[in-house]
Design an enzyme around this catalytic site. Structure first.
Site, PDB file in Angstrom:
ATOM      1  N   CYS A  64     -15.802-102.743 -11.490  1.00  0.00           N
ATOM      2  CA  CYS A  64     -14.860-101.906 -11.384  1.00  0.00           C
ATOM      3  C   CYS A  64     -13.616-103.272 -12.075  1.00  0.00           C
ATOM      4  CB  CYS A  64     -14.917-102.175 -10.285  1.00  0.00           C
ATOM      5  SG  CYS A  64     -12.536-102.215  -9.912  1.00  0.00           S
ATOM      6  N   CYS A  84     -12.016 -99.926 -13.041  1.00  0.00           N
ATOM      7  CA  CYS A  84     -10.974 -99.944 -12.407  1.00  0.00           C
ATOM      8  C   CYS A  84      -9.336-100.582 -12.609  1.00  0.00           C
ATOM      9  CB  CYS A  84     -11.068-100.051 -10.795  1.00  0.00           C
ATOM     10  SG  CYS A  84     -12.797 -99.997 -10.346  1.00  0.00           S
ATOM     11  N   LYS A 119      -8.911-101.257 -16.963  1.00  0.00           N
ATOM     12  CA  LYS A 119      -8.086 -99.187 -16.822  1.00  0.00           C
ATOM     13  C   LYS A 119      -7.289 -99.564 -16.751  1.00  0.00           C
ATOM     14  CE  LYS A 119     -10.387 -96.527 -15.111  1.00  0.00           C
ATOM     15  NZ  LYS A 119     -11.821 -95.740 -14.872  1.00  0.00           N
ATOM     16  N   TYR A 166     -12.460 -88.894 -15.255  1.00  0.00           N
ATOM     17  CA  TYR A 166     -12.101 -89.599 -14.329  1.00  0.00           C
ATOM     18  C   TYR A 166     -11.914 -90.617 -15.850  1.00  0.00           C
ATOM     19  CZ  TYR A 166     -12.756 -89.088  -9.475  1.00  0.00           C
ATOM     20  OH  TYR A 166     -13.049 -89.230  -8.395  1.00  0.00           O
ATOM     21  N   GLU A 183      -8.741 -90.238 -18.374  1.00  0.00           N
ATOM     22  CA  GLU A 183      -7.793 -92.034 -17.802  1.00  0.00           C
ATOM     23  C   GLU A 183      -7.666 -92.387 -19.354  1.00  0.00           C
ATOM     24  OE1 GLU A 183      -8.612 -93.213 -13.493  1.00  0.00           O
ATOM     25  OE2 GLU A 183      -9.509 -94.122 -15.136  1.00  0.00           O
ATOM     26  N   HIS A 191      13.920 -89.578   3.008  1.00  0.00           N
ATOM     27  CA  HIS A 191      14.994 -88.764   1.699  1.00  0.00           C
ATOM     28  C   HIS A 191      15.797 -89.869   1.426  1.00  0.00           C
ATOM     29  CE1 HIS A 191      16.932 -85.273  -0.300  1.00  0.00           C
ATOM     30  NE2 HIS A 191      17.561 -85.474   0.277  1.00  0.00           N
ATOM     31  N   GLU A 218       8.403 -86.476   0.521  1.00  0.00           N
ATOM     32  CA  GLU A 218       8.542 -86.250   1.921  1.00  0.00           C
ATOM     33  C   GLU A 218       8.407 -84.710   1.804  1.00  0.00           C
ATOM     34  OE1 GLU A 218      13.092 -85.155   1.980  1.00  0.00           O
ATOM     35  OE2 GLU A 218      12.924 -86.516   0.073  1.00  0.00           O
TER      36      GLU A 218
END
Length: 448
Positions: free
Chosen positions: A42, A47, A50, A176, A180, A437, A442
């Site tokens: 990672c 992760c 990347k 993944y 990516e 908002h 939302e």
């Protein structure tokens, strides 16, 4: 028998680090062996670097979008070397930070690959160490198929250290990593082709999410070749030729090709047989408490091939330490784990896909809520960008069993929504939540 350590951990990745520090906090004498930078996949080649490259690649779109907000058009210039160097510097900083955390926790860091000599002994270089308990946390490694010329293909390990940006780039695989890196290189200006054996990217994800992301990536200029495989690779003076099936007569010419077709547990050279540790289907076999066939040897993370995600490895490591050293026997619940794909646009998801929910509840017993809209940000840019949000609801209980999103900040939004899904929130609970908002998030509480 007097042991050198109460716990010896092989592998200083996410799971190993978490377990070592937690066990040490309970007073255990702990050592951890690592032959690479500390931090694991990672931190070093996954992760973290990347996502930094995802950030770097996103600026090309920002320059274009800014003109809709009154900014004068500019012609940006990107330097690959600057980005690669900056990412590597940050990776090394984080690795050193993890080393300092180990020192503060009182964990001994031993440099080198750990190999099991017997059920209680680990060899690192020329030294041998005995331990009451051993934890294997060696992670996984990228795999490549055995085809002619595969030696010219890259894996994710090499992508962060390329000396030069490939102008023509191919990605083989639709998971993944493939998605990516396709987005990264496309955003940085490369001509990108993604080659997928099946009908599309992200197999196993919700079908609407798969379709939406692939459409968006295509709109960004990525070319997709589905139902296609690479039969062989040839190196030429001008790059690489990929010979594709079913159209072998028209090879794809690229400067580099990334194979992102899978990963497997990194078990080579561990000496598992010498310690009597069973391997099933290429992974270390463990029970719910991460215990192997040897009662005092454990394994966590990708080497067990359960749920191969960094937060899961961390949770498994901590649960192991709590159980074995903290007198808190517990196992990990693998239901409703949120995940994200940092593509462009981003994907966030938690819970069941519509297909999985149909299999469990029956299609007639589900209510599907979906919203697809242009994000407010693009009201002035003119870009053809859409956000897709989806809820899968069990009619009988009104419980939200799946939540999915494609769009900006999808991962951040789904992380929060995952709490509600994990707690068993109903659609009525979401309806009763006041909207914030104007936000994209939302929509999850206003869908009808």
């Amino acid at each position: 028998m007097e042991f050198d350590y109460n716990l010896f951990v092989i592998g200083a990745g996410s799971g190993g680090l978490a377990a070592a520090k937690r066990a040490a906090s309970y007073g255990a004498r702990v050592a951890i062996a690592e032959s690479d930078l500390v931090g694991g996949t990672c931190v070093i080649r996954g992760c973290v670097p990347k996502k930094l490259m995802v950030y770097g690649s996103s600026f090309s779109h920002v320059y274009q979008d800014a003109t809709g907000y009154g900014w004068r058009k500019v012609k940006p210039k990107f330097d690959w070397g600057t980005l690669v160097t900056a990412v590597d510097t940050e990776v090394r900083r984080l690795s050193n930070l993890h080393i300092s955390f180990l020192e503060k926790a009182g964990v001994a860091l031993i440099s080198g690959p750990g190999t099991l000599v017997d059920a209680h002994t680990v060899q690192v270089a020329e030294e041998r160490f005995t331990a009451e308990k051993i934890l294997i946390a060696v992670g996984g490694e990228a795999t490549k198929p055995e085809i002619p010329g595969i030696e010219y293909a890259l894996t994710s390990r090499e992508m962060f250290h390329l000396p030069k940006q490939p102008r023509r780039f191919a990605v083989v695989g639709g998971g993944y990593i493939g998605v990516e890196f396709a987005g990264i290189l496309n955003g940085l200006g490369s001509e990108v082709t993604q080659i997928v054996r099946g009908d599309g990217i992200l197999r196993g994800f919700d079908p609407d999410i798969r379709k939406e992301l692939q459409t968006a990536m295509g709109n960004h200029g990525i070319q997709f070749l589905t139902h296609t495989t690479v039969e062989r690779i040839e190196k030429t003076s001008k790059g690489l030729k990929l010979f594709l099936c079913p159209d072998l007569e028209k090879p794809l010419k690229v400067d580099a090709v990334l194979y992102a077709t899978g990963r497997s547990p990194n078990l080579v050279g561990l000496g598992l047989d010498l310690a009597g540790v069973a391997v099933v289907n290429g992974a270390i076999a463990v029970n719910e408490y991460s215990q192997t066939s040897q009662p005092h040897i454990f394994a966590v993370g990708d080497c067990t091939d359960r749920k191969n995600l960094t937060p899961v490895a961390i949770a498994e490591g901590r649960a192991f330490a709590d159980t074995e050293f903290g007198n808190q026997r517990r196992a990990i619940n693998y239901d409703n784990i949120p995940t994200a794909v940092f593509g462009q646009p981003e994907v966030g998801t938690v819970g069941m896909t519509e297909t999985e929910a149909q299999d469990q509840f029956g299609a007639e017993n589900l209510t599907i809520y979906q919203a697809r809209f242009r994000p407010m940000f693009h009201s002035l840019t003119g870009a053809d960008e859409k956000t897709l949000m989806k809820l899968v609801v069990d009619k009988a209980s009104d419980r939200v069993v799946g939540a999915h999103m494609v769009g900006k900040d999808a991962a951040e939004i789904i992380q929060s929504l995952a709490i509600a899904v994990k707690m068993g929130a109903t659609k009525k609970d979401l309806d009763a939540t006041m909207a914030l908002h104007p936000t994209a998030a939302e929509e999850f509480v206003t869908m009808r």
